[in-house]
Design a protein around this motif. Sequence first.
Motif, PDB file in Angstrom:
ATOM      1  N   ALA A 147       1.745 -10.486  -2.120  1.00 56.44           N
ATOM      2  CA  ALA A 147       1.409  -9.146  -1.620  1.00 56.44           C
ATOM      3  C   ALA A 147       1.368  -9.201  -0.102  1.00 56.44           C
ATOM      4  CB  ALA A 147       0.072  -8.678  -2.170  1.00 56.44           C
ATOM      5  N   ILE A 148       1.424  -8.005   0.504  1.00 53.16           N
ATOM      6  CA  ILE A 148       1.249  -7.878   1.943  1.00 53.16           C
ATOM      7  C   ILE A 148      -0.155  -7.351   2.202  1.00 53.16           C
ATOM      8  CG2 ILE A 148       2.056  -6.776   4.062  1.00 53.16           C
ATOM      9  CD1 ILE A 148       4.025  -8.770   2.876  1.00 53.16           C
ATOM     10  N   VAL A 169       0.849  -1.189   0.000  1.00 54.02           N
ATOM     11  CA  VAL A 169       0.000   0.000   0.000  1.00 54.02           C
ATOM     12  C   VAL A 169       0.888   1.243   0.000  1.00 54.02           C
ATOM     13  CG1 VAL A 169      -1.808   1.281   1.197  1.00 54.02           C
ATOM     14  CG2 VAL A 169      -1.816  -1.223   1.253  1.00 54.02           C
ATOM     15  N   LEU A 170       0.572   2.171  -0.858  1.00 56.39           N
ATOM     16  CA  LEU A 170       1.328   3.410  -0.979  1.00 56.39           C
ATOM     17  C   LEU A 170       1.395   4.141   0.365  1.00 56.39           C
ATOM     18  CD1 LEU A 170       2.697   5.512  -2.892  1.00 56.39           C
ATOM     19  CD2 LEU A 170       0.430   6.550  -3.143  1.00 56.39           C
ATOM     20  N   GLY A 171       2.622   4.459   0.801  1.00 51.30           N
ATOM     21  CA  GLY A 171       2.802   5.201   2.038  1.00 51.30           C
ATOM     22  C   GLY A 171       2.879   4.350   3.290  1.00 51.30           C
ATOM     23  N   PHE A 172       2.530   3.072   3.201  1.00 53.53           N
ATOM     24  CA  PHE A 172       2.613   2.197   4.368  1.00 53.53           C
ATOM     25  C   PHE A 172       4.062   1.746   4.568  1.00 53.53           C
ATOM     26  CE2 PHE A 172      -1.913   0.348   5.065  1.00 53.53           C
ATOM     27  CZ  PHE A 172      -2.444   1.618   5.008  1.00 53.53           C
ATOM     28  N   THR A 173       4.457   1.605   5.820  1.00 60.42           N
ATOM     29  CA  THR A 173       5.802   1.131   6.136  1.00 60.42           C
ATOM     30  C   THR A 173       5.735  -0.322   6.603  1.00 60.42           C
ATOM     31  OG1 THR A 173       5.619   1.942   8.411  1.00 60.42           O
ATOM     32  CG2 THR A 173       6.595   3.439   6.778  1.00 60.42           C
ATOM     33  N   TYR A 174       6.732  -1.086   6.206  1.00 58.28           N
ATOM     34  CA  TYR A 174       6.827  -2.497   6.556  1.00 58.28           C
ATOM     35  C   TYR A 174       8.245  -2.745   7.082  1.00 58.28           C
ATOM     36  CZ  TYR A 174       2.814  -2.532   3.337  1.00 58.28           C
ATOM     37  OH  TYR A 174       1.623  -2.254   2.696  1.00 58.28           O
ATOM     38  N   VAL A 225       3.706 -11.695   8.825  1.00 59.63           N
ATOM     39  CA  VAL A 225       4.839 -10.778   8.647  1.00 59.63           C
ATOM     40  C   VAL A 225       5.025  -9.885   9.872  1.00 59.63           C
ATOM     41  CG1 VAL A 225       5.713  -8.854   7.244  1.00 59.63           C
ATOM     42  CG2 VAL A 225       4.600 -10.804   6.143  1.00 59.63           C
ATOM     43  N   ALA A 226       3.929  -9.429  10.468  1.00 56.95           N
ATOM     44  CA  ALA A 226       4.022  -8.533  11.626  1.00 56.95           C
ATOM     45  C   ALA A 226       2.724  -8.597  12.411  1.00 56.95           C
ATOM     46  CB  ALA A 226       4.306  -7.102  11.187  1.00 56.95           C
ATOM     47  N   ALA A 227       2.809  -8.309  13.707  1.00 57.11           N
ATOM     48  CA  ALA A 227       1.628  -8.202  14.574  1.00 57.11           C
ATOM     49  C   ALA A 227       1.786  -6.930  15.394  1.00 57.11           C
ATOM     50  CB  ALA A 227       1.510  -9.422  15.481  1.00 57.11           C
ATOM     51  N   GLU A 228       0.882  -5.985  15.201  1.00 51.06           N
ATOM     52  CA  GLU A 228       1.010  -4.676  15.824  1.00 51.06           C
ATOM     53  C   GLU A 228      -0.154  -4.400  16.777  1.00 51.06           C
ATOM     54  OE1 GLU A 228       3.567  -2.861  15.437  1.00 51.06           O
ATOM     55  OE2 GLU A 228       4.444  -3.300  13.491  1.00 51.06           O
ATOM     56  N   PRO A 229       0.127  -3.872  17.971  1.00 52.34           N
ATOM     57  CA  PRO A 229      -0.962  -3.451  18.867  1.00 52.34           C
ATOM     58  C   PRO A 229      -1.641  -2.207  18.303  1.00 52.34           C
ATOM     59  CG  PRO A 229       1.151  -2.764  19.759  1.00 52.34           C
ATOM     60  CD  PRO A 229       1.458  -3.596  18.546  1.00 52.34           C
ATOM     61  N   ILE A 230      -2.957  -2.213  18.297  1.00 50.16           N
ATOM     62  CA  ILE A 230      -3.732  -1.122  17.704  1.00 50.16           C
ATOM     63  C   ILE A 230      -4.475  -0.365  18.804  1.00 50.16           C
ATOM     64  CG2 ILE A 230      -5.600  -0.549  16.119  1.00 50.16           C
ATOM     65  CD1 ILE A 230      -3.014  -1.527  14.784  1.00 50.16           C
ATOM     66  N   ALA A 231      -4.386   0.952  18.753  1.00 54.13           N
ATOM     67  CA  ALA A 231      -4.988   1.794  19.786  1.00 54.13           C
ATOM     68  C   ALA A 231      -5.543   3.065  19.145  1.00 54.13           C
ATOM     69  CB  ALA A 231      -3.945   2.138  20.853  1.00 54.13           C
ATOM     70  N   CYS A 232      -5.980   3.999  19.987  1.00 54.10           N
ATOM     71  CA  CYS A 232      -6.384   5.337  19.553  1.00 54.10           C
ATOM     72  C   CYS A 232      -5.491   6.354  20.253  1.00 54.10           C
ATOM     73  CB  CYS A 232      -7.836   5.635  19.909  1.00 54.10           C
ATOM     74  SG  CYS A 232      -9.059   4.522  19.173  1.00 54.10           S
ATOM     75  N   ILE A 233      -5.319   7.511  19.645  1.00 51.61           N
ATOM     76  CA  ILE A 233      -4.719   8.634  20.342  1.00 51.61           C
ATOM     77  C   ILE A 233      -5.761   9.750  20.414  1.00 51.61           C
ATOM     78  CG2 ILE A 233      -2.282   8.175  19.975  1.00 51.61           C
ATOM     79  CD1 ILE A 233      -2.290   9.898  17.558  1.00 51.61           C
ATOM     80  N   ILE A 234      -5.868  10.354  21.592  1.00 49.35           N
ATOM     81  CA  ILE A 234      -6.938  11.303  21.890  1.00 49.35           C
ATOM     82  C   ILE A 234      -6.327  12.640  22.293  1.00 49.35           C
ATOM     83  CG2 ILE A 234      -8.952  11.753  23.350  1.00 49.35           C
ATOM     84  CD1 ILE A 234      -9.141   8.673  23.711  1.00 49.35           C
ATOM     85  N   ARG A 235      -6.835  13.715  21.689  1.00 46.96           N
ATOM     86  CA  ARG A 235      -6.292  15.041  21.961  1.00 46.96           C
ATOM     87  C   ARG A 235      -6.587  15.443  23.401  1.00 46.96           C
ATOM     88  NH1 ARG A 235      -7.569  20.608  20.860  1.00 46.96           N
ATOM     89  NH2 ARG A 235      -9.679  20.028  20.226  1.00 46.96           N
ATOM     90  N   ASP A 236      -5.588  15.917  24.097  1.00 48.99           N
ATOM     91  CA  ASP A 236      -5.716  16.334  25.492  1.00 48.99           C
ATOM     92  C   ASP A 236      -5.945  17.838  25.524  1.00 48.99           C
ATOM     93  OD1 ASP A 236      -5.747  16.292  28.231  1.00 48.99           O
ATOM     94  OD2 ASP A 236      -3.567  16.220  28.469  1.00 48.99           O
ATOM     95  N   LEU A 265      10.344  -5.742   6.144  1.00 41.86           N
ATOM     96  CA  LEU A 265      10.648  -5.882   4.726  1.00 41.86           C
ATOM     97  C   LEU A 265      11.604  -4.817   4.197  1.00 41.86           C
ATOM     98  CD1 LEU A 265       7.053  -6.694   3.435  1.00 41.86           C
ATOM     99  CD2 LEU A 265       8.831  -8.277   4.186  1.00 41.86           C
ATOM    100  N   GLN A 266      11.816  -3.763   4.972  1.00 34.84           N
ATOM    101  CA  GLN A 266      12.619  -2.652   4.476  1.00 34.84           C
ATOM    102  C   GLN A 266      14.010  -3.077   4.002  1.00 34.84           C
ATOM    103  OE1 GLN A 266      11.312   0.249   3.769  1.00 34.84           O
ATOM    104  NE2 GLN A 266      13.293   0.708   2.794  1.00 34.84           N
ATOM    105  N   PRO A 267      14.731  -3.945   4.745  1.00 35.65           N
ATOM    106  CA  PRO A 267      16.048  -4.386   4.234  1.00 35.65           C
ATOM    107  C   PRO A 267      15.949  -5.118   2.899  1.00 35.65           C
ATOM    108  CG  PRO A 267      15.831  -4.905   6.565  1.00 35.65           C
ATOM    109  CD  PRO A 267      14.476  -4.474   6.103  1.00 35.65           C
TER     110      PRO A 267
END
Length: 242
Positions: free
Chosen positions: A175-176, A135-140, A201-212, A143-145
Motif C-alpha cells: 500500500a501507499i 486513498v480514494l481521490g488521492f493522486t500518485y 515514493v514521493a516527498a512533497e512540500p506542504i504549505a497553507c493557502i490563505i484567502r486574500d 505511480l500513474q503510468p
Amino acid sequence: MPKLLPALLLLTMSGASFASERALRFSINDSWAMPMVRIENGQAVEGILVDLHQRLAAKVGRQAEMLLMPRLRVQQALEAGEIDVRCYVSPNWVNSGHYRYIWSLPFMTQRDVLAGVTPERLQPEQLLNERLGTVLGFTYPRLQPLFASKQIQREDARTQHQVLLKLSARRYRYAISNELSLHWFNRQQAPEQKLHSLSEVAAEPIACIIRDAQDVPTMALLRAMVQMKQAGEFDAIVARYR
C-alpha cells in the motif's frame, strides 16, 4: 477617576471589536485520519491539523472554525471563497490556480512510502500484477503510468487509516501511505504486526493557502507562519504525534 474614563472606553471598544471578528474558516478533508486529524460526530477534535489551525488562528487573535468536507468539496469551496485557510496542501496537488489565495511558506515535507507486511527493499516499479492500497481521490504521479498500463491495480479505501487496516489484514501485500500515518498506525500494533516502510515514493512540500480578502488577516497569517517556522513550532506540533 474621570481621567481613566477615556482609556476604559477605548479598551471596551477594542474588546467589542475583537469579539465581533468572526472565526477563521479552515478546511478539513474528511479522508484524513490520525495523526493528521481525529473526527468524532462530524467534528475535528484532535491531531496535527487541529493544533496547527488553533495555533495559527490564535496568533492573529481569532478563533478557528474547522469545516469538515469531502476532498472534492474543498476544491469547490476554495473557488467560491467559502474557506479562509487550507492547510496541509502541496502545489503539486492543486490542479488549478486560486487567484484569490496566497501560498504560505512550506512548513514541512510529506513523505509517501511503499508499505508492506514484510521487511524488504522494494520500489513500486518492481511490482507486477499486484493490488496496491491507495486513498480514494488521492493522486500518485509516480505511480500513474503503472496504473495506466495495468502493471499495478489500484485498490481504494476512503481514508489512509482504512488503507493500512486492509494491509494489516493482508487484503493486499502493499500500500501507499504517508510516513506520519504509518508511524501512527504502528504505535497501536504488536511488534510482530507492525507494517514496514519499503521505499520512499514521493516527498512533497506542504504549505497553507490563505484567502486574500479584506475580512481575512492574510498578511498577518503569512507572517505568523514565518515566525512559527523560525521558532520551531511546526516541528513541535508534529513531534507530539510521532
